[in-house]
Design a protein around this motif. Structure first.
Motif, PDB file in Angstrom:
ATOM      1  N   SER A 117       0.835  -1.200   0.000  1.00  0.00           N
ATOM      2  CA  SER A 117       0.000   0.000   0.000  1.00  0.00           C
ATOM      3  C   SER A 117       0.875   1.258   0.000  1.00  0.00           C
ATOM      4  N   PRO A 118       0.631   2.183  -0.938  1.00  0.00           N
ATOM      5  CA  PRO A 118       1.469   3.391  -1.027  1.00  0.00           C
ATOM      6  C   PRO A 118       1.022   4.466  -0.046  1.00  0.00           C
ATOM      7  N   VAL A 119       1.724   5.580  -0.019  1.00  0.00           N
ATOM      8  CA  VAL A 119       1.323   6.719   0.810  1.00  0.00           C
ATOM      9  C   VAL A 119      -0.038   7.223   0.325  1.00  0.00           C
ATOM     10  N   TYR A 120      -0.775   7.883   1.208  1.00  0.00           N
ATOM     11  CA  TYR A 120      -2.168   8.238   0.927  1.00  0.00           C
ATOM     12  C   TYR A 120      -2.323   9.131  -0.305  1.00  0.00           C
ATOM     13  N   SER A 121      -1.292   9.901  -0.634  1.00  0.00           N
ATOM     14  CA  SER A 121      -1.400  10.863  -1.727  1.00  0.00           C
ATOM     15  C   SER A 121      -1.378  10.205  -3.102  1.00  0.00           C
ATOM     16  N   LEU A 161      -7.388   5.774   3.163  1.00  0.00           N
ATOM     17  CA  LEU A 161      -8.474   6.104   2.241  1.00  0.00           C
ATOM     18  C   LEU A 161      -9.210   7.356   2.715  1.00  0.00           C
ATOM     19  N   GLU A 162      -9.415   7.456   4.028  1.00  0.00           N
ATOM     20  CA  GLU A 162     -10.039   8.652   4.589  1.00  0.00           C
ATOM     21  C   GLU A 162      -9.204   9.895   4.279  1.00  0.00           C
ATOM     22  N   LYS A 163      -7.923   9.786   4.549  1.00  0.00           N
ATOM     23  CA  LYS A 163      -7.016  10.922   4.344  1.00  0.00           C
ATOM     24  C   LYS A 163      -6.979  11.329   2.877  1.00  0.00           C
ATOM     25  N   LYS A 164      -6.983  10.342   1.991  1.00  0.00           N
ATOM     26  CA  LYS A 164      -6.982  10.612   0.557  1.00  0.00           C
ATOM     27  C   LYS A 164      -8.232  11.408   0.164  1.00  0.00           C
ATOM     28  N   PHE A 166     -10.247  13.098   2.111  1.00  0.00           N
ATOM     29  CA  PHE A 166     -10.250  14.384   2.810  1.00  0.00           C
ATOM     30  C   PHE A 166      -9.390  15.411   2.074  1.00  0.00           C
ATOM     31  N   GLU A 167      -8.195  15.007   1.679  1.00  0.00           N
ATOM     32  CA  GLU A 167      -7.278  15.938   1.021  1.00  0.00           C
ATOM     33  C   GLU A 167      -7.780  16.350  -0.358  1.00  0.00           C
ATOM     34  N   ILE A 168      -8.469  15.432  -1.042  1.00  0.00           N
ATOM     35  CA  ILE A 168      -9.052  15.785  -2.341  1.00  0.00           C
ATOM     36  C   ILE A 168     -10.109  16.880  -2.149  1.00  0.00           C
ATOM     37  N   ALA A 169     -10.987  16.691  -1.157  1.00  0.00           N
ATOM     38  CA  ALA A 169     -12.029  17.683  -0.876  1.00  0.00           C
ATOM     39  C   ALA A 169     -11.414  19.025  -0.479  1.00  0.00           C
ATOM     40  N   LYS A 170     -10.384  18.958   0.334  1.00  0.00           N
ATOM     41  CA  LYS A 170      -9.715  20.175   0.788  1.00  0.00           C
ATOM     42  C   LYS A 170      -9.025  20.895  -0.367  1.00  0.00           C
ATOM     43  N   GLN A 171      -8.478  20.122  -1.301  1.00  0.00           N
ATOM     44  CA  GLN A 171      -7.782  20.711  -2.438  1.00  0.00           C
ATOM     45  C   GLN A 171      -8.739  21.518  -3.318  1.00  0.00           C
ATOM     46  N   TYR A 172      -9.975  21.055  -3.443  1.00  0.00           N
ATOM     47  CA  TYR A 172     -10.966  21.815  -4.208  1.00  0.00           C
ATOM     48  C   TYR A 172     -11.155  23.205  -3.589  1.00  0.00           C
ATOM     49  N   ASN A 173     -11.095  23.251  -2.282  1.00  0.00           N
ATOM     50  CA  ASN A 173     -11.209  24.533  -1.587  1.00  0.00           C
ATOM     51  C   ASN A 173     -10.014  25.425  -1.916  1.00  0.00           C
ATOM     52  N   VAL A 174      -8.827  24.829  -1.937  1.00  0.00           N
ATOM     53  CA  VAL A 174      -7.595  25.569  -2.213  1.00  0.00           C
ATOM     54  C   VAL A 174      -7.622  26.185  -3.612  1.00  0.00           C
ATOM     55  N   ASP A 177     -12.614  25.932  -6.111  1.00  0.00           N
ATOM     56  CA  ASP A 177     -13.789  25.274  -6.686  1.00  0.00           C
ATOM     57  C   ASP A 177     -14.673  24.886  -5.493  1.00  0.00           C
ATOM     58  N   TYR A 178     -15.346  25.874  -4.941  1.00  0.00           N
ATOM     59  CA  TYR A 178     -16.036  25.693  -3.671  1.00  0.00           C
ATOM     60  C   TYR A 178     -17.233  24.747  -3.775  1.00  0.00           C
ATOM     61  N   LYS A 179     -17.898  24.769  -4.901  1.00  0.00           N
ATOM     62  CA  LYS A 179     -19.036  23.869  -5.092  1.00  0.00           C
ATOM     63  C   LYS A 179     -18.577  22.409  -5.043  1.00  0.00           C
ATOM     64  N   ALA A 180     -17.475  22.120  -5.718  1.00  0.00           N
ATOM     65  CA  ALA A 180     -16.930  20.760  -5.719  1.00  0.00           C
ATOM     66  C   ALA A 180     -16.421  20.376  -4.331  1.00  0.00           C
ATOM     67  N   SER A 181     -15.879  21.358  -3.625  1.00  0.00           N
ATOM     68  CA  SER A 181     -15.379  21.098  -2.274  1.00  0.00           C
ATOM     69  C   SER A 181     -16.512  20.713  -1.336  1.00  0.00           C
ATOM     70  N   VAL A 182     -17.608  21.453  -1.384  1.00  0.00           N
ATOM     71  CA  VAL A 182     -18.764  21.135  -0.540  1.00  0.00           C
ATOM     72  C   VAL A 182     -19.279  19.741  -0.850  1.00  0.00           C
ATOM     73  N   LYS A 183     -19.429  19.437  -2.117  1.00  0.00           N
ATOM     74  CA  LYS A 183     -19.915  18.120  -2.521  1.00  0.00           C
ATOM     75  C   LYS A 183     -18.974  17.015  -2.047  1.00  0.00           C
ATOM     76  N   SER A 184     -17.664  17.241  -2.182  1.00  0.00           N
ATOM     77  CA  SER A 184     -16.671  16.232  -1.784  1.00  0.00           C
ATOM     78  C   SER A 184     -16.673  16.012  -0.280  1.00  0.00           C
ATOM     79  N   PHE A 185     -16.820  17.089   0.480  1.00  0.00           N
ATOM     80  CA  PHE A 185     -16.874  16.932   1.944  1.00  0.00           C
ATOM     81  C   PHE A 185     -18.163  16.232   2.380  1.00  0.00           C
TER      82      PHE A 185
END
Length: 266
Positions: A117-121, A161-164, A166-174, A177-185
């Protein structure tokens, strides 16, 4: 005295290497098996593996085959060749389902996938496969001596998997792309209801919803303001003492002020 000891140890090493080279080149299958077993017990995994690989086909169907097949797989595992080790452990289980080593082989096969299993990223295909293998082991051996360790590994892999996610959702915020971030969270909170990242996820969902609402065009703004306020209320109820509460409260005040402008107009 010390010099003599060094000479003796050096001589033993040379002789051992000489015995290994002779066995490696020999046609004596029994000699390879015996020396390979000695090397295995001495944890000389690489050398034992080389000898076992040579003689494995010769022992198919023979009484020694079960022991040899397990030791061969274990050598690969100890050499950290986990993909090959898991493959050989699986073949061992198929060939010797009644062996007393089946439980250990099943656990080590699953644990081999854990090490892959690789690092979460990174892409998590191997992580998902490892979780499935470990869960199959737990289901098949509910009273195993390895059960606690297997469950610990599953929890660790689940967190990847959780961290992966979570970071994807957070990246949308960065990337704003706030709409995608809300949906991802929202998806994250649904998919991982027991996550240890729930506090942060609910805060960053609020943060994304707040920015989406404040920056919205007028005809979408009122509904989005109300949604963001709902997210604040949910966050407040779940984590009233959160370290993010000060920022969350500030956002809430601004959201209410913006929403009041619609009430005044109406």
């Amino acid at each position: 005295m010390r010099k003599r000891l060094y000479i003796l140890l050096f001589s033993i090493t040379i002789l051992a290497c000489s015995d290994f080279q002779k066995a490696l080149k020999s046609d004596d299958v029994s000699a390879k098996f015996n020396l390979g077993t000695e090397l295995y017990e001495a944890e000389k995994w690489n050398k034992a593996h080389r000898l076992f690989t040579q003689i494995l086909p010769n022992y198919r169907g023979k009484p020694q085959a079960e022991k040899l097949t397990f030791m061969h797989a274990m050598c690969s595992y100890q050499m950290e060749d986990y993909y090959i080790a898991s493959y050989h452990f699986d073949r061992f289980i198929e060939s010797y389902p009644d062996s007393e080593k089946v439980e250990e082989a099943a656990f080590l096969s699953a644990k081999g996938y854990y090490y892959l299993s690789p690092v979460y990223s990174k892409e998590q295909k191997e992580t998902i496969a490892a979780i499935e293998k470990l869960q199959l082991f737990v289901n098949a051996h509910p009273n195993s001596q390895f059960l606690e360790q297997a469950n610990t590994l599953v929890k660790e892999l689940d967190f990847k998997l959780e961290k992966k996610a979570f970071e994807i959702a957070k990246q949308y915020n960065v990337i704003k792309d706030y709409k995608a971030s809300v949906k991802s969270f929202n998806n994250f909170l649904f998919d991982f209801p027991g996550t240890t990242l729930r506090d942060e996820a609910m805060y960053y969902r609020l943060d994304a919803a707040y920015k989406l609402a404040i920056l919205s065009v007028q005809f979408l703004k009122e509904e989005r303001l109300k949604t963001a306020i709902d997210y604040f209320n949910a966050f407040l109820k779940a984590y009233p003492n959160s370290e993010y509460m000060e920022d969350a409260t500030r956002m809430h005040e601004e959201l209410k002020q913006e929403l009041n402008t619609f009430t005044i107009k109406s």
